[in-house]
Write a protein that holds these residues in place. Structure first.
Motif, PDB file in Angstrom:
ATOM      1  N   VAL A  66      44.225  67.187 -40.446  1.00 33.30           N
ATOM      2  CA  VAL A  66      43.950  67.638 -39.080  1.00 33.30           C
ATOM      3  C   VAL A  66      42.510  68.144 -38.927  1.00 33.30           C
ATOM      4  CG1 VAL A  66      46.349  68.184 -38.566  1.00 33.30           C
ATOM      5  CG2 VAL A  66      44.897  69.928 -39.621  1.00 33.30           C
ATOM      6  N   ALA A  67      41.891  68.574 -40.023  1.00 30.95           N
ATOM      7  CA  ALA A  67      40.519  69.094 -39.943  1.00 30.95           C
ATOM      8  C   ALA A  67      39.525  67.992 -39.627  1.00 30.95           C
ATOM      9  CB  ALA A  67      40.145  69.788 -41.246  1.00 30.95           C
ATOM     10  N   THR A  68      39.818  66.770 -40.083  1.00 32.57           N
ATOM     11  CA  THR A  68      38.888  65.652 -39.879  1.00 32.57           C
ATOM     12  C   THR A  68      39.455  64.577 -38.958  1.00 32.57           C
ATOM     13  OG1 THR A  68      39.758  64.520 -41.846  1.00 32.57           O
ATOM     14  CG2 THR A  68      37.875  66.000 -42.160  1.00 32.57           C
ATOM     15  N   ASN A  69      40.692  64.782 -38.484  1.00 36.25           N
ATOM     16  CA  ASN A  69      41.370  63.783 -37.641  1.00 36.25           C
ATOM     17  C   ASN A  69      41.426  62.421 -38.328  1.00 36.25           C
ATOM     18  OD1 ASN A  69      41.884  65.528 -35.439  1.00 36.25           O
ATOM     19  ND2 ASN A  69      39.775  65.262 -34.726  1.00 36.25           N
ATOM     20  N   ARG A  70      41.799  62.444 -39.610  1.00 40.37           N
ATOM     21  CA  ARG A  70      41.906  61.207 -40.379  1.00 40.37           C
ATOM     22  C   ARG A  70      43.356  60.994 -40.803  1.00 40.37           C
ATOM     23  NH1 ARG A  70      37.497  58.212 -39.902  1.00 40.37           N
ATOM     24  NH2 ARG A  70      37.768  57.263 -41.966  1.00 40.37           N
ATOM     25  N   LEU A  71      43.811  59.759 -40.636  1.00 38.15           N
ATOM     26  CA  LEU A  71      45.128  59.370 -41.134  1.00 38.15           C
ATOM     27  C   LEU A  71      44.935  58.575 -42.414  1.00 38.15           C
ATOM     28  CD1 LEU A  71      48.186  58.794 -41.044  1.00 38.15           C
ATOM     29  CD2 LEU A  71      47.706  56.914 -39.460  1.00 38.15           C
ATOM     30  N   PHE A  72      45.670  58.955 -43.449  1.00 34.60           N
ATOM     31  CA  PHE A  72      45.622  58.251 -44.736  1.00 34.60           C
ATOM     32  C   PHE A  72      46.971  57.577 -44.959  1.00 34.60           C
ATOM     33  CE2 PHE A  72      42.576  61.652 -44.894  1.00 34.60           C
ATOM     34  CZ  PHE A  72      41.465  61.078 -45.515  1.00 34.60           C
ATOM     35  N   MET A  73      46.917  56.331 -45.396  1.00 34.66           N
ATOM     36  CA  MET A  73      48.132  55.566 -45.648  1.00 34.66           C
ATOM     37  C   MET A  73      48.071  54.914 -47.020  1.00 34.66           C
ATOM     38  SD  MET A  73      48.782  53.504 -42.093  1.00 34.66           S
ATOM     39  CE  MET A  73      50.065  52.557 -42.930  1.00 34.66           C
ATOM     40  N   THR A 124      59.059  45.458 -42.229  1.00 33.15           N
ATOM     41  CA  THR A 124      57.713  45.753 -42.735  1.00 33.15           C
ATOM     42  C   THR A 124      56.676  44.712 -42.332  1.00 33.15           C
ATOM     43  OG1 THR A 124      58.197  44.634 -44.828  1.00 33.15           O
ATOM     44  CG2 THR A 124      58.635  47.007 -44.724  1.00 33.15           C
ATOM     45  N   GLU A 125      57.072  43.699 -41.586  1.00 37.11           N
ATOM     46  CA  GLU A 125      56.155  42.600 -41.292  1.00 37.11           C
ATOM     47  C   GLU A 125      54.905  43.062 -40.553  1.00 37.11           C
ATOM     48  OE1 GLU A 125      56.070  38.170 -39.151  1.00 37.11           O
ATOM     49  OE2 GLU A 125      57.897  39.370 -39.109  1.00 37.11           O
ATOM     50  N   ALA A 126      55.057  43.834 -39.475  1.00 36.74           N
ATOM     51  CA  ALA A 126      53.906  44.287 -38.697  1.00 36.74           C
ATOM     52  C   ALA A 126      53.003  45.188 -39.523  1.00 36.74           C
ATOM     53  CB  ALA A 126      54.368  45.004 -37.428  1.00 36.74           C
ATOM     54  N   LEU A 127      53.605  46.073 -40.317  1.00 34.91           N
ATOM     55  CA  LEU A 127      52.842  46.968 -41.188  1.00 34.91           C
ATOM     56  C   LEU A 127      52.028  46.168 -42.200  1.00 34.91           C
ATOM     57  CD1 LEU A 127      52.151  49.713 -42.506  1.00 34.91           C
ATOM     58  CD2 LEU A 127      54.349  49.576 -43.705  1.00 34.91           C
ATOM     59  N   GLU A 128      52.648  45.193 -42.834  1.00 33.24           N
ATOM     60  CA  GLU A 128      51.962  44.394 -43.849  1.00 33.24           C
ATOM     61  C   GLU A 128      50.868  43.524 -43.246  1.00 33.24           C
ATOM     62  OE1 GLU A 128      55.158  42.422 -45.808  1.00 33.24           O
ATOM     63  OE2 GLU A 128      55.719  44.187 -47.004  1.00 33.24           O
ATOM     64  N   LYS A 129      51.101  42.996 -42.045  1.00 34.40           N
ATOM     65  CA  LYS A 129      50.069  42.203 -41.369  1.00 34.40           C
ATOM     66  C   LYS A 129      48.857  43.071 -41.041  1.00 34.40           C
ATOM     67  CE  LYS A 129      52.687  38.425 -39.230  1.00 34.40           C
ATOM     68  NZ  LYS A 129      53.118  37.823 -37.938  1.00 34.40           N
ATOM     69  N   PHE A 130      49.111  44.291 -40.586  1.00 30.25           N
ATOM     70  CA  PHE A 130      48.013  45.200 -40.261  1.00 30.25           C
ATOM     71  C   PHE A 130      47.204  45.532 -41.513  1.00 30.25           C
ATOM     72  CE2 PHE A 130      46.477  49.625 -39.914  1.00 30.25           C
ATOM     73  CZ  PHE A 130      45.634  49.494 -38.819  1.00 30.25           C
ATOM     74  N   ILE A 131      47.888  45.850 -42.596  1.00 31.34           N
ATOM     75  CA  ILE A 131      47.203  46.192 -43.838  1.00 31.34           C
ATOM     76  C   ILE A 131      46.380  45.001 -44.340  1.00 31.34           C
ATOM     77  CG2 ILE A 131      47.586  46.713 -46.288  1.00 31.34           C
ATOM     78  CD1 ILE A 131      49.976  48.427 -45.405  1.00 31.34           C
ATOM     79  N   HIS A 132      46.963  43.811 -44.300  1.00 34.50           N
ATOM     80  CA  HIS A 132      46.246  42.618 -44.746  1.00 34.50           C
ATOM     81  C   HIS A 132      45.008  42.380 -43.881  1.00 34.50           C
ATOM     82  CE1 HIS A 132      45.531  38.594 -46.296  1.00 34.50           C
ATOM     83  NE2 HIS A 132      45.488  38.159 -45.047  1.00 34.50           N
ATOM     84  N   TYR A 133      45.135  42.594 -42.577  1.00 38.76           N
ATOM     85  CA  TYR A 133      44.013  42.314 -41.662  1.00 38.76           C
ATOM     86  C   TYR A 133      42.850  43.275 -41.894  1.00 38.76           C
ATOM     87  CZ  TYR A 133      41.408  41.340 -37.419  1.00 38.76           C
ATOM     88  OH  TYR A 133      40.431  40.988 -36.523  1.00 38.76           O
ATOM     89  N   VAL A 134      43.139  44.549 -42.056  1.00 39.91           N
ATOM     90  CA  VAL A 134      42.039  45.525 -42.200  1.00 39.91           C
ATOM     91  C   VAL A 134      41.405  45.463 -43.593  1.00 39.91           C
ATOM     92  CG1 VAL A 134      43.017  47.062 -40.457  1.00 39.91           C
ATOM     93  CG2 VAL A 134      43.569  47.413 -42.890  1.00 39.91           C
TER      94      VAL A 134
END
Length: 213
Positions: free
Chosen positions: A125-132, A201-211
């Motif tokens: 919350v201090a840096t407004n960063r999400l880590f996955m 998990t398809e949408a999650l995996e597609k997003f991870i692959h794309y970025v």
């Protein structure tokens, strides 16, 4: 020893079907309709798996015989013993995934029930960063980006449920050296709730692959 074969998102499919079937049993009296809903629930559950042994299929299809809330709760409790937990991960492994963050704030891993985690996520919350962190092909993938609350509800990219959203923006490299662009998606502001709701998990995996490409 029991063979673990249910991943978190598949367990969420089972939970969703038990809730739907129990609600139908409480509101519908037509036995033919109930019979159809029972077998549709069983089919939806088994279709969430690429492979099942005969014993595993029989175990899951027991849902068609239940009548009470107690039956369904006992069914879910028994299936918990077959849930595949998120792969073991250490603080050092997490730090290596985000080497540029020398003051990385990591959640208390001891407090997490890793059986019910599809992706490990937390917000600084201090840096407004999400880590996955997500396990892919035998290794962990780490992604971080800016998270901005939207103060509105909508459909999360990962769990596809109507939840309070935040805008998750991740920097990605372009083909040219030192050339970056941003990719943004709306995701649950609460990672714990998202993990409790994700059924695919398809949408999650597609997003991870794309970025990461």
């Amino acid at each position: 020893m029991s063979t673990l074969f249910i991943r978190n998102h598949q367990y969420n499919v089972i939970k969703k079907q038990t809730e739907f079937l129990l609600k139908t049993l409480r509101t519908v009296s037509d036995r033919r309709v109930l019979e159809t809903v029972r077998f549709r629930a069983a089919a939806t559950i088994t279709e969430a798996f690429d492979f099942l042994t005969e014993d595993q299929r029989h175990m899951l299809e027991r849902i068609t015989a239940f009548e009470t809330a107690y039956d369904f709760q006992r069914y879910l409790s028994e299936l918990e013993a077959y849930v595949v937990p998120f792969p073991p991960i250490t603080l050092k492994q997490i730090q290596k995934l985000f080497p540029k963050n020398k003051k990385l704030k990591i959640p208390d891993l001891q407090s997490i029930d890793f059986r019910f985690v599809t992706y490990l996520g937390w917000v600084d919350v201090a840096t407004n960063r999400l880590f996955m962190i997500y396990p892919s092909e035998g290794q962990f993938v780490g992604i971080e980006g800016r998270i901005t609350p939207t103060n509105k509800k909508g459909y999360c990219l990962f769990c596809n449920r109507h939840q309070e959203l935040a805008f998750f923006s991740v920097k990605t490299k372009n083909a040219l050296p030192d050339n970056y662009s941003s990719v943004g998606q709306y995701v649950c502001i609460d990672n714990h709730d998202c993990n409790q709701l994700i059924t695919d998990t398809e949408a999650l995996e597609k997003f991870i692959h794309y970025v990461r490409k």
